[in-house]
Design an enzyme around this catalytic site. Structure first.
Site, short mmCIF file in Angstrom:
data_model
loop_
_atom_site.label_atom_id
_atom_site.label_comp_id
_atom_site.label_asym_id
_atom_site.label_seq_id
_atom_site.Cartn_x
_atom_site.Cartn_y
_atom_site.Cartn_z
N CYS A 131 -2.56 26.71 -60.32
CA CYS A 131 -2.85 26.13 -61.26
C CYS A 131 -3.04 25.06 -61.05
O CYS A 131 -2.74 24.33 -59.36
CB CYS A 131 -2.95 26.55 -62.44
SG CYS A 131 -4.34 25.11 -63.54
N LYS B 239 5.35 29.35 -62.77
CA LYS B 239 3.97 28.44 -62.76
C LYS B 239 5.73 26.81 -62.66
O LYS B 239 6.46 27.10 -63.67
CB LYS B 239 3.25 28.08 -63.26
CG LYS B 239 2.14 26.59 -63.08
CD LYS B 239 1.46 26.64 -64.68
CE LYS B 239 -0.08 25.62 -64.44
NZ LYS B 239 -0.77 25.73 -66.07
N GLU C 103 -5.47 32.94 -64.02
CA GLU C 103 -4.05 32.22 -65.39
C GLU C 103 -4.53 32.51 -66.92
O GLU C 103 -5.61 32.95 -67.05
CB GLU C 103 -4.13 30.66 -65.00
CG GLU C 103 -2.88 30.43 -65.84
CD GLU C 103 -2.59 28.92 -65.16
OE1 GLU C 103 -3.80 28.12 -65.72
OE2 GLU C 103 -1.24 28.03 -65.50
#
Length: 209
Positions: free
Chosen positions: A180, A139, A55
């Site tokens: 994540c 995300k 990331e």
């Protein structure tokens, strides 16, 4: 109904970059070098079929940095994407590295500035072995924490969350994406599983202290 398909084993290479500095060009150069190393099988028994970056590989991790390092990707699902005309230097590097190595490349994520609404997203880009940008994933679940007297960190101060699930097809699997903190919300993976996808989550930033 879930898509029925046959799967075959494949080799994944996850890259740990180490320190991410203030110089974006250096960060991008370092990421490229590590992609080439990972794809070659150097230090491993097998050449990778797919390489995965972490990331925010081109930017220091922090809400104050995201707007500064953000790039305009301009990808529209279902429409051909002209990498050569892209405004994103990170996209150009990743596309070239995927084509040079002949591997699938999950390009970690970079801060993305949407050219239409100006919002900043934490966005993953994916490339096939021909270097074509095949999909992106923004995300969905932003990491916000505020413990009085201890720590406060809010991605939402500068980032906007994505609102879609995303996947791509390879010769060995249909793969769903998450970044994540997305992995803390199992519904994302459950949706992917019901749609016949394997689930891959981009390694979190703590791999790059």
């Amino acid at each position: 109904m879930a898509l029925k398909q046959s799967f075959r084993p494949f080799t994944l290479a996850f890259i740990q970059l180490g320190h991410i500095g203030a110089n974006k060009a250096d960060n991008i150069k370092h990421a490229r070098e590590m992609i080439l190393k990972a794809a070659s099988g150097q230090g491993h028994n097998k050449k990778a079929d797919m390489v995965v970056l972490p990331e925010c590989f081109n930017s220091p991790y922090g809400h104050v940095h995201f707007p500064v390092y953000a790039e305009d990707i301009g990808f529209t699902p279902g429409k051909p994407y002209d990498v050569s005309g892209s405004a994103s230097e990170s996209v150009k590097m990743l596309s070239g590295a995927a084509k040079e190595t002949g591997t699938w490349l999950i390009g970690g994520s970079i801060p993305e500035r949407d050219g239409q609404d100006g919002n900043i997203y934490n966005t993953c880009t994916v490339y096939n072995p021909q270097g074509e940008l095949v999909t992106t994933h923004r995300k969905v679940h932003l990491f916000d924490i505020d413990i009085p007297g201890k720590i406060k960190f809010k991605e939402s101060e500068t980032l906007t969350g994505g609102n879609s699930t995303n996947y791509f097809d390879t010769e060995f699997a249909r793969i769903g994406l998450g970044i994540c903190y997305d992995i803390r919300f199992p519904e994302l993976a459950m949706i992917s599983a019901r749609q016949g996808k394997s689930s891959i989550h981009i390694p979190p930033k703590f791999l790059n202290p």
